[in-house]
Design an enzyme around this catalytic site. Structure first.
Site: not given
Ligand SMILES: NC(=O)c1ccc[n+]([C@@H]2O[C@H](COP(=O)([O-])OP(=O)(O)OC[C@H]3O[C@@H](n4cnc5c(N)ncnc54)[C@H](O)[C@@H]3O)[C@@H](O)[C@H]2O)c1
Length: 451
Positions: A272
């Site tokens: 983030c």
């Molecule tokens: N990790 C954090 O602390 C956090 C906090 C707030 C917001 N975010 C935001 O949330 C979003 C997701 O982040 P995250 O950390 O959960 O990511 P992550 O990488 O942990 O998880 C994403 C998942 O999406 C899957 N994926 C990718 N493309 C896909 C598709 N086309 N269809 C279905 N599944 C698909 C991946 O295989 C993965 O399992 C990002 O935009 C991030 O900036 C993350």
């Protein structure tokens, strides 16, 4: 259609789809399932869906026991079959939003997920984007995909943005008790998305548009990036003045109003804070505006690993040792304490910079067993007295709570502490170098007294 979906949310007969089962999507899916909905989690990773269906968890904050129970009861299922999303009445999208090599937004995951939601859409569907992104994404990327299928927003399809605020490893705040901001394209969209999240999250905060909701997240993370940049610069300033930055910050934090404590460190990491502000900077560049605070904070924060390595080199030099050939133990490689995530971790930069100078680097992290560094993999070592004694320097990059820092003090010869965890411990023969205090004695001897 709105009333029908509201009713289905109210009586929990609505089926919820979650696209992307990572740090954000999985805890959210679990909350929906615990609230009584049937949840279909769709992820492109077969490894992830198989693991979840076997009752295991790949996300530290989500206990496997919880997944196993929800899978067993049928409340939650994980699948790689996109067509299963057709059963959903509401879909939350939580896919990655990384930066490209040129630090521009990589929207490919959001576009792919929007495509999946659109292909499986039916009249009466609510789609909420959760991925952190630039203002305008929901209206310009997600909405057209859905309306091009002939659906009318606010009437037979409902679209909103709701930023996820999950803070991995936070023992107090989780998906359920962190207020959730919601902004829909139309009033009906906001109303439905608010009703959906009200069903499983303690507090929802409706705002007037998806753009406002998108900006809320970017403001929050830019606020953190800028304030961390400020204290990191203060650490450099204090270093040059020979003043202990931690003492200054702790004393400033006694002010009961108008000050918020941030602490310096080896740099920022995670999915983030290092990335999200660049989404806003990119958007503003397209409007011919330069976001100077974002750029400056990023510049300072990204220089911190080099500042830490410089501290290591100075400290070794004082012992007539070059970095080249020195054995250096990096303590903590996760991007922050008590989590198992190395994405964008400053530890990776610290390791790379030390290796570039010829150091023999090893690491210990209670949460992480291996890290990949360019062309090779490093395997973690146990934190034993022998390992600490053998190291020419121990560099504390991540301040995990489970590490016994007195044990480190008792056995290491030289400790570069970028997190101030050694402060207050019983001093031994170990030399402890912090981010900003090393020249304290010199400064007092040669410069004017600072009062
Ligand atoms: N990790 C954090 O602390 C956090 C906090 C707030 C917001 N975010 C935001 O949330 C979003 C997701 O982040 P995250 O950390 O959960 O990511 P992550 O990488 O942990 O998880 C994403 C998942 O999406 C899957 N994926 C990718 N493309 C896909 C598709 N086309 N269809 C279905 N599944 C698909 C991946 O295989 C993965 O399992 C990002 O935009 C991030 O900036 C993350």
């Amino acid at each position: 259609m709105k009333e029908e979906l509201l009713q289905r949310i109210e009586d929990r007969s609505a089926v919820i789809g979650v696209i992307g089962l990572g740090y954000v999507g999985l805890p959210l899916a679990v909350e929906f399932a615990k609230a009584g909905f049937h949840v279909i989690g769709y992820d492109v990773s077969e490894r992830v869906t198989k693991l979840l269906m076997a009752g295991q968890s790949h996300i530290q904050d989500v206990p496997a026991k919880e997944i196993a129970a929800l899978v067993k009861s049928g409340a939650f299922e994980a699948t790689t079959e996109e067509s299963r999303l057709h059963e959903a009445d509401a879909i939350s999208i939580a896919v990655p939003t990384p930066l490209s090599k040129t630090r521009d937004p990589d929207m490919s995951y959001v576009i792919a997920a929007a495509g999946a939601a659109t292909r499986q859409a039916h009249p009466g569907l609510l789609v909420v984007l959760e991925s952190t992104t630039y203002p305008g994404t929901t209206r310009e990327v997600l909405l057209p995909a859905l309306t091009e299928r002939g659906l009318t927003v606010g009437e037979d399809v409902f679209v909103a943005f709701s930023p996820e605020r999950v803070d991995p490893g936070n023992p107090v705040y989780n998906t359920k008790n962190t207020p959730k901001v919601v902004g829909g394209i139309t009033t009906a969209c906001t109303e439905l998305a608010t009703a959906l999240y009200n069903s499983c999250i303690d507090t929802t905060v409706p705002v007037s548009s998806p753009e406002a909701a998108e900006l809320v997240k970017l403001l929050e993370n830019t606020f953190r990036s800028v304030n961390i940049g400020l204290v990191n610069e203060m650490a450099i300033v204090c270093d040059k003045l020979g003043v202990n930055v931690w003492e200054v910050i702790d004393a400033a934090a006694t002010k009961p109003f108008g000050f918020m404590k941030f602490t310096p460190g080896p740099g920022i990491g995670g999915h983030c804070i290092p990335l999200d502000p660049h989404y806003l900077a990119w958007k503003m560049r397209t409007l011919n505006y330069k976001t100077r605070f974002i750029d400056l904070a990023s510049e300072i924060n990204s220089q911190m690993p080099a500042f830490v390595v410089e501290k290591v080199a100075h400290a070794l030099n004082a012992q007539r040792k070059p970095v080249n050939g020195s054995r250096i133990l990096v303590l903590g490689v996760a991007y922050k304490r008590d989590i198992d995530d190395v994405r964008e971790s400053p530890a990776l930069d610290v390791i790379r910079l030390l290796e570039e100078q010829g150091a023999a680097v090893s690491f210990h992290d209670p949460f992480i067993s291996t890290v990949k560094e360019d062309d090779h993999t490093l395997h973690g070592v146990e934190l034993t007295a022998a390992v600490l004694k053998e190291a020419d320097a121990v560099v504390i990059v991540t301040d995990h709570r489970s590490v016994d820092y007195q044990f480190v003090m008792d056995n290491a010869a030289l400790i570069v502490d970028s997190r101030n965890v050694m402060s207050g411990l019983i001093q031994t023969k170990a030399q402890v170098v912090t981010l900003a205090a090393s020249r304290h004695a010199d400064a007092l001897a040669s410069g004017p007294r600072l009062s």
